[in-house]
Motif scaffolding. Structure first.
Motif, PDB file in Angstrom:
ATOM      1  N   ASP A 113      -3.827  -8.314  15.215  1.00  0.00           N
ATOM      2  CA  ASP A 113      -4.663  -9.415  15.669  1.00  0.00           C
ATOM      3  C   ASP A 113      -5.609  -8.881  16.747  1.00  0.00           C
ATOM      4  N   LEU A 114      -6.480  -9.739  17.266  1.00  0.00           N
ATOM      5  CA  LEU A 114      -7.398  -9.297  18.314  1.00  0.00           C
ATOM      6  C   LEU A 114      -6.656  -8.925  19.594  1.00  0.00           C
ATOM      7  N   THR A 115      -5.386  -9.333  19.731  1.00  0.00           N
ATOM      8  CA  THR A 115      -4.577  -8.946  20.887  1.00  0.00           C
ATOM      9  C   THR A 115      -4.057  -7.523  20.773  1.00  0.00           C
ATOM     10  N   GLY A 116      -4.201  -6.928  19.582  1.00  0.00           N
ATOM     11  CA  GLY A 116      -3.664  -5.589  19.348  1.00  0.00           C
ATOM     12  C   GLY A 116      -2.270  -5.592  18.772  1.00  0.00           C
ATOM     13  N   ASN A 117      -1.753  -6.774  18.457  1.00  0.00           N
ATOM     14  CA  ASN A 117      -0.402  -6.884  17.903  1.00  0.00           C
ATOM     15  C   ASN A 117      -0.441  -7.524  16.518  1.00  0.00           C
ATOM     16  N   PRO A 118       0.432  -7.100  15.615  1.00  0.00           N
ATOM     17  CA  PRO A 118       0.518  -7.763  14.309  1.00  0.00           C
ATOM     18  C   PRO A 118       1.219  -9.105  14.450  1.00  0.00           C
ATOM     19  N   PRO A 119       1.054  -9.997  13.484  1.00  0.00           N
ATOM     20  CA  PRO A 119       1.752 -11.283  13.550  1.00  0.00           C
ATOM     21  C   PRO A 119       3.254 -11.080  13.350  1.00  0.00           C
ATOM     22  N   ILE A 120       4.023 -12.058  13.779  1.00  0.00           N
ATOM     23  CA  ILE A 120       5.473 -12.012  13.607  1.00  0.00           C
ATOM     24  C   ILE A 120       5.829 -12.504  12.204  1.00  0.00           C
ATOM     25  N   TYR A 121       6.660 -11.755  11.519  1.00  0.00           N
ATOM     26  CA  TYR A 121       7.081 -12.152  10.177  1.00  0.00           C
ATOM     27  C   TYR A 121       8.463 -11.579   9.898  1.00  0.00           C
ATOM     28  N   GLU A 122       9.156 -12.198   8.949  1.00  0.00           N
ATOM     29  CA  GLU A 122      10.443 -11.655   8.504  1.00  0.00           C
ATOM     30  C   GLU A 122      10.227 -10.670   7.374  1.00  0.00           C
ATOM     31  N   LYS A 123       9.382 -11.083   6.400  1.00  0.00           N
ATOM     32  CA  LYS A 123       9.013 -10.211   5.293  1.00  0.00           C
ATOM     33  C   LYS A 123       7.508 -10.286   5.088  1.00  0.00           C
ATOM     34  N   LEU A 124       6.945  -9.192   4.597  1.00  0.00           N
ATOM     35  CA  LEU A 124       5.498  -9.158   4.402  1.00  0.00           C
ATOM     36  C   LEU A 124       5.004 -10.214   3.419  1.00  0.00           C
ATOM     37  N   ASN A 125       5.876 -10.642   2.529  1.00  0.00           N
ATOM     38  CA  ASN A 125       5.473 -11.667   1.568  1.00  0.00           C
ATOM     39  C   ASN A 125       5.856 -13.066   2.025  1.00  0.00           C
ATOM     40  N   ASP A 126       6.120 -13.236   3.342  1.00  0.00           N
ATOM     41  CA  ASP A 126       6.321 -14.575   3.875  1.00  0.00           C
ATOM     42  C   ASP A 126       5.122 -15.447   3.532  1.00  0.00           C
ATOM     43  N   GLU A 127       5.391 -16.687   3.209  1.00  0.00           N
ATOM     44  CA  GLU A 127       4.319 -17.600   2.802  1.00  0.00           C
ATOM     45  C   GLU A 127       3.240 -17.707   3.870  1.00  0.00           C
ATOM     46  N   LEU A 132     -19.983  -4.340  -2.548  1.00  0.00           N
ATOM     47  CA  LEU A 132     -18.539  -4.143  -2.507  1.00  0.00           C
ATOM     48  C   LEU A 132     -18.050  -4.623  -1.149  1.00  0.00           C
ATOM     49  N   LEU A 133     -17.112  -5.538  -1.151  1.00  0.00           N
ATOM     50  CA  LEU A 133     -16.466  -5.998   0.074  1.00  0.00           C
ATOM     51  C   LEU A 133     -15.067  -5.394   0.118  1.00  0.00           C
ATOM     52  N   SER A 134     -14.828  -4.541   1.108  1.00  0.00           N
ATOM     53  CA  SER A 134     -13.509  -3.919   1.289  1.00  0.00           C
ATOM     54  C   SER A 134     -12.872  -4.463   2.554  1.00  0.00           C
ATOM     55  N   VAL A 135     -11.658  -4.986   2.420  1.00  0.00           N
ATOM     56  CA  VAL A 135     -10.973  -5.613   3.546  1.00  0.00           C
ATOM     57  C   VAL A 135      -9.625  -4.923   3.740  1.00  0.00           C
ATOM     58  N   SER A 136      -9.296  -4.639   4.996  1.00  0.00           N
ATOM     59  CA  SER A 136      -8.050  -3.933   5.275  1.00  0.00           C
ATOM     60  C   SER A 136      -6.943  -4.898   5.674  1.00  0.00           C
ATOM     61  N   PHE A 137      -5.914  -4.961   4.860  1.00  0.00           N
ATOM     62  CA  PHE A 137      -4.686  -5.681   5.197  1.00  0.00           C
ATOM     63  C   PHE A 137      -3.807  -4.808   6.091  1.00  0.00           C
ATOM     64  N   LEU A 138      -3.997  -3.488   6.003  1.00  0.00           N
ATOM     65  CA  LEU A 138      -3.137  -2.525   6.693  1.00  0.00           C
ATOM     66  C   LEU A 138      -3.785  -1.996   7.957  1.00  0.00           C
ATOM     67  N   ASN A 139      -2.966  -1.555   8.902  1.00  0.00           N
ATOM     68  CA  ASN A 139      -3.486  -0.967  10.128  1.00  0.00           C
ATOM     69  C   ASN A 139      -4.039   0.429   9.867  1.00  0.00           C
ATOM     70  N   ASN A 140      -4.631   1.038  10.891  1.00  0.00           N
ATOM     71  CA  ASN A 140      -5.279   2.339  10.706  1.00  0.00           C
ATOM     72  C   ASN A 140      -4.293   3.436  10.327  1.00  0.00           C
ATOM     73  N   ALA A 141      -3.056   3.320  10.794  1.00  0.00           N
ATOM     74  CA  ALA A 141      -2.029   4.322  10.472  1.00  0.00           C
ATOM     75  C   ALA A 141      -1.444   4.106   9.086  1.00  0.00           C
ATOM     76  N   ARG A 142      -1.779   2.969   8.463  1.00  0.00           N
ATOM     77  CA  ARG A 142      -1.269   2.614   7.132  1.00  0.00           C
ATOM     78  C   ARG A 142       0.265   2.601   7.096  1.00  0.00           C
ATOM     79  N   ASN A 143       0.861   2.123   8.185  1.00  0.00           N
ATOM     80  CA  ASN A 143       2.323   1.986   8.213  1.00  0.00           C
ATOM     81  C   ASN A 143       2.767   0.573   8.580  1.00  0.00           C
ATOM     82  N   GLY A 144       1.810  -0.341   8.689  1.00  0.00           N
ATOM     83  CA  GLY A 144       2.090  -1.736   8.996  1.00  0.00           C
ATOM     84  C   GLY A 144       0.847  -2.551   8.709  1.00  0.00           C
TER      85      GLY A 144
END
Length: 359
Positions: free
Chosen positions: A118-132, A102-114
């Motif tokens: 990235d390895l810098t500790g910051n999420p990528p910049i986006y307008e909407k989560l479903n941005d291409e 079983l391979l489990s991959v986390s799209f969400l952060n540990n708090a499950r609110n975003g």
């Protein structure tokens, strides 16, 4: 033949005993059993010992990829960070093809609110989560991991329904994003059973004002998948008796007809006291065994695909290396192994081994 009342009582008691005892109920096991590769200590020998235990005490295992996502490297088409690729390569080198994965991959952060940082500790910049750009980057991330690990089962996102509770404003965009990723992955790898996991403790009992709507949304999410991928830590909701565990299982069975897999689960073997979180939960080795017993019985009676116990051994040694900011959080799961911190079998370990051997 005349049936006396004492004889009838004996029959009923014997039947109840068998019903609640996996050793008597499960003559042959049809579901798989395994662990994650979460190590109990920080040293290379601790990691090697963990993989050895996982390979010899299960017929499936789980790789849990949830530290960070090299977003910018995927977005910009750059080589992956050497430290990241080396870590993944080390896990791939341990791939046991004698077992399913079983391979489990986390799209969400540990708090499950975003989304995951990235390895810098910051999420990528986006307008909407479903941005291409987000969908394409995460799809490439999943493809990279699939090509390396070659799993039979895939969890595309870990504990999705917690995001619904913690960030309902972005839920619709999240659903669109993950649907797009899943559609591509299923087209490329139709042989892999794919899902997104949900927390049973927050599906069964959530404290939100819109609990009914959250349950409905979670129902819809789960039933779109190839299998119901369940994350369950009953002590999070104060469940500590067999009948309480069973009520949660009954809820699950009432809300999906899909094949069920417990992709991560465990229960405390000791009292839990985390002063910083004002968290105080009573438990014991016997209570842990009772939860495992209930889980095994339900896996047998309801034809689960598999069960994955989170950590095979208490990770006190690893916990000591955690930064202060993570120690309270890490302590919550520290004492949930079926082996204690010294590697000694608990009651649950003996039960695990006996049922594992009935394949």
């Amino acid at each position: 033949m005349k049936i006396t009342i004492p004889f009838l009582v004996f029959i009923l008691l014997f039947s109840a005993c068998k019903k609640n005892n996996p050793k008597k109920l499960i003559e042959q096991r049809h579901f798989k059993m395994g662990f994650t590769t979460w190590p109990y200590g920080p040293e290379p020998n601790d990691v090697a010992s963990t993989y050895n235990y996982v390979k010899t005490n299960g017929d499936i295992y789980a790789e849990h990829i949830d530290d960070y996502i090299p977003w910018n490297h995927w977005i910009n088409g750059e080589p992956l960070p050497e430290e990241y690729s080396a870590n993944i390569a080390g896990k791939i080198a341990q791939r046991s093809f004698d077992q399913e994965l079983l391979l489990s991959v986390s799209f969400l952060n540990n708090a499950r609110n975003g989304i995951k940082e990235d390895l810098t500790g910051n999420p990528p910049i986006y307008e909407k989560l479903n941005d291409e750009v987000i969908v394409d980057a995460y799809t490439n991330h999943i493809i990279y991991l699939i090509e390396g690990f070659q799993p039979q089962y895939l969890v595309l996102s870990i504990e999705s329904n917690d995001f619904l509770i913690n960030n309902p404003e972005e839920w619709e965009d999240y659903r669109l994003a993950m649907t797009n990723v899943r559609t591509t992955i299923k087209a490329l790898y139709p042989h892999i059973m794919t899902s997104e996991s949900v927390t049973l403790h927050n599906w069964y009992e959530n404290d939100s004002d819109n609990a009914t709507e959250i349950t409905k949304e979670t129902d819809e999410l789960v039933n779109e998948m190839d299998f119901a991928a369940i994350s369950f830590y009953p002590f999070f909701k104060g469940l500590n008796k067999r009948k309480e565990f069973q009520k949660a299982f009954d809820f699950l069975h009432d809300h999906t007809q899909l094949p069920i897999a417990f992709v991560e689960t465990s229960h405390l073997a000791n009292d839990l006291n985390v002063e910083g979180l004002n968290l105080h939960i009573k438990s014991s080795e016997k209570e842990q065994e009772e939860y495992l017993s209930t889980l095994l019985i339900n896996a047998h009676n309801h034809d689960y695909k598999f069960i994955i116990w989170w950590a095979h051994r208490d990770f006190d040694a690893l916990w000591e290396t955690f930064p202060v900011s993570l120690k309270d959080l890490g302590k919550i799961w520290r004492d949930t192994g079926i082996l204690d911190e010294n590697g000694e079998n608990r009651k649950a370990a003996k039960l695990w081994t006996e049922i594992l051997d009935r394949n």
